[in-house]
Design a protein around this motif. Structure first.
Motif, PDB file in Angstrom:
ATOM      1  N   TYR A 257      -6.703   7.807  -2.623  1.00 47.74           N
ATOM      2  CA  TYR A 257      -7.439   7.961  -1.142  1.00 47.74           C
ATOM      3  C   TYR A 257      -6.314   7.873  -0.125  1.00 47.74           C
ATOM      4  O   TYR A 257      -6.235   8.777   0.757  1.00 47.74           O
ATOM      5  CB  TYR A 257      -8.290   6.909  -0.998  1.00 47.74           C
ATOM      6  N   GLN A 258      -5.329   6.761  -0.078  1.00 46.60           N
ATOM      7  CA  GLN A 258      -4.496   6.521   0.621  1.00 46.60           C
ATOM      8  C   GLN A 258      -3.410   7.671   0.744  1.00 46.60           C
ATOM      9  O   GLN A 258      -2.897   8.188   1.583  1.00 46.60           O
ATOM     10  CB  GLN A 258      -3.731   5.150   0.474  1.00 46.60           C
TER      11      GLN A 258
ATOM     12  N   ILE B 134       0.927  -1.080   0.082  1.00 47.10           N
ATOM     13  CA  ILE B 134       0.067   0.100   0.110  1.00 47.10           C
ATOM     14  C   ILE B 134       0.985   1.152   0.137  1.00 47.10           C
ATOM     15  O   ILE B 134       0.455   2.057  -0.844  1.00 47.10           O
ATOM     16  CB  ILE B 134      -0.860  -0.196   1.423  1.00 47.10           C
TER      17      ILE B 134
ATOM     18  N   ALA C  67      -7.595   3.985  -5.005  1.00 46.11           N
ATOM     19  CA  ALA C  67      -6.863   3.260  -3.707  1.00 46.11           C
ATOM     20  C   ALA C  67      -5.834   4.092  -3.238  1.00 46.11           C
ATOM     21  O   ALA C  67      -5.716   4.565  -2.262  1.00 46.11           O
ATOM     22  CB  ALA C  67      -6.854   1.837  -3.798  1.00 46.11           C
TER      23      ALA C  67
ATOM     24  N   VAL D 192       1.095   4.316  -2.780  1.00 45.28           N
ATOM     25  CA  VAL D 192       0.888   5.496  -2.247  1.00 45.28           C
ATOM     26  C   VAL D 192       1.953   6.591  -3.146  1.00 45.28           C
ATOM     27  O   VAL D 192       1.808   7.769  -3.276  1.00 45.28           O
ATOM     28  CB  VAL D 192       0.980   5.816  -0.705  1.00 45.28           C
TER      29      VAL D 192
END
Length: 463
Positions: A441-442, A377, A438, A381
């Motif tokens: 958002y992160q 993740i 995703a 990012v």
């Protein structure tokens, strides 16, 4: 109470918001501690071409040869962005690149967001590069791939050895970057140029392999290829360490980006033409398969593994330098803790050490049980955080063009620069869209967590 060094006070303009006063000139490093055009170009090329090139042909093969068209479009956008960085560097040739441009145009907060976002990108990317390098090292030394302890040790070594080169001074950083760039281009050129002599059109496969239409296929391929050009800002980030930055930053940015584009395009085309499409779609080492197809035998895997390690080591060396430059520039303005502004032998040592320490912690977490998902993740990012400084920089260029339109300037040049700036801004938006929902958002959460740091530093300055 003790406060950080006072930052320049803001001056209120009658035609807009408060903007920072010009920062005092940086101390001029000794000539032998500054980069020339060749080394600055190598820095750009070395940072753009990391380890991703060795997997790109297989990653885009499912979309067909339309991916080559996507590559061409991206190349035009990346060169436009490089030209914009060159123009901005002529206006303000300070170390810090995108941070400097955003702060000069829009004030402290925009500058801080650019520096914070870019800093996140650099040390998280370094952790990802180190983990990928261990995978290639396992091809040469199989025990490394079968032992967690050896894998972690190797990954940390890949990070700390470039850090030691950085701590030794900018002269050594440039030497390592130049040598690694030259060495990794030997096998890449072998495949890129040699593969053209073994090119067979029958291996190319369909133009639109996924059956979604050429536009859909190009967009899907672009989503993978979009991040191949991260690093185009490398010379601008280190402008204060470049000789004659007003001229050399722009030249190095364009030359480095163009050189990387040639290698990307020729390499991908050569692999497409030398490896059958059905096999390439499932390949885990496309350049190795291409070498085996061209010359026979199974030695291609070893050659490519060595080339990948050299490439990633050079990228780690360059990104380690950049990881210290963004907080260095912000710390000089009182927007980051003052320790980030301390230099030794022309290198912000505290920034290097903190960035490598954070990357090392992420690396250990990656190999620890259950942490892989969280690490993935964070890596995703970075695709968002890297784009924020690009958007702010191109917006700064457009801001100065709009202000200049009210003055007596050459209309032809104004139109040319405006088209270039808008193209670079659109390219940056495409990068942002390609990151996916995703990641955005992160990334927003990660980016705005830095507001607490800004509040602390701004409060201390005003106190």
């Amino acid at each position: 109470m003790q406060t950080s060094p006072a930052a320049p006070r803001q001056a209120t303009r009658p035609d807009g918001p408060a903007t920072p006063a010009p920062h005092p000139a940086e101390p001029t490093p000794p000539k032998n501690g500054r980069f020339g055009l060749v080394t600055a170009t190598a820095l750009v090329m070395g940072n753009i071409i990391g380890g991703g090139i060795f997997m790109i042909p297989a990653a885009v093969a499912p979309y067909g040869t339309v991916s080559l068209l996507a590559f061409a479009v991206l190349t035009v956008g990346a060169i436009a962005l490089a030209l914009v960085f060159g123009q901005l560097a002529r206006r303000n040739p300070r170390t810090g690149g995108p941070y400097v441009y955003a702060r000069e145009a829009f004030g402290d907060f925009a500058g801080f967001l650019s520096a914070w976002s870019y800093w996140i990108t650099t040390w998280v990317s370094n952790a990802a590069l180190a983990v990928a390098a261990v995978g290639y090292l396992g091809v040469l030394l199989p025990p490394v791939g079968h032992s967690m302890a050896l894998s972690i040790t190797a990954a940390l070594a890949f990070q700390w050895l470039p850090a030691l080169a950085n701590l030794a001074g900018t002269r050594y950083v440039g030497a390592v970057q130049l040598v690694s760039t030259v060495l990794k281009f030997i096998p890449l050129l072998l495949v890129s140029v040699g593969g053209l002599f073994f090119f067979d059109p029958k291996n190319l496969g369909p133009f639109d392999a996924n059956g979604q239409g050429w536009a859909g296929g190009m967009t899907a391929a672009a989503a993978i290829l979009l991040f191949s050009y991260l690093g185009v800002e490398s010379a601008a980030m280190s402008a204060g360490k470049v000789r004659d930055p007003e001229r050399n930053v722009g030249r190095a940015s364009v030359l480095g980006t163009t050189g990387a584009a040639v290698v990307y395009l020729l390499g991908t085309l050569a692999v497409f033409g030398s490896v059958a499409h059905e096999r390439l779609v499932h390949s885990t080492a496309p350049f190795s398969d291409a070498v085996n197809a061209m010359f026979g035998g199974s030695w291609g895997g070893t050659v490519i593994a060595v080339a990948a390690l050299v490439s990633m080591t050079g990228a780690l060396n360059g990104w380690t330098l950049l990881a210290a430059q963004a907080p260095y520039a912000a710390a000089k303005d009182g927007l980051f803790p003052a320790a980030f502004a301390k230099e030794r032998r022309g290198v912000p040592t505290f920034g290097v050490l903190v960035s490598v320490a954070l990357a090392s912690a992420l690396t250990v977490l990656n190999f620890a049980s259950g942490a892989k998902g969280a690490f993935d993740i964070l890596v995703l990012v970075t695709t968002f955080t890297a784009t924020v400084p690009y958007l702010l920089s191109t917006a700064a260029q457009l801001y100065w063009l709009v202000r200049g339109a009210t003055e007596k300037v050459d209309n032809g040049r104004l139109v040319r620069d405006a088209v270039l700036g808008l193209g670079a801004f659109a390219f940056s938006l495409w990068l942002l869209a390609g990151a996916g929902y995703a990641a955005v958002y992160q990334g927003v959460l990660f980016l705005f967590a830095g507001i607490l740091v800004y509040v602390w530093m701004a409060g201390r300055r005003r106190a």
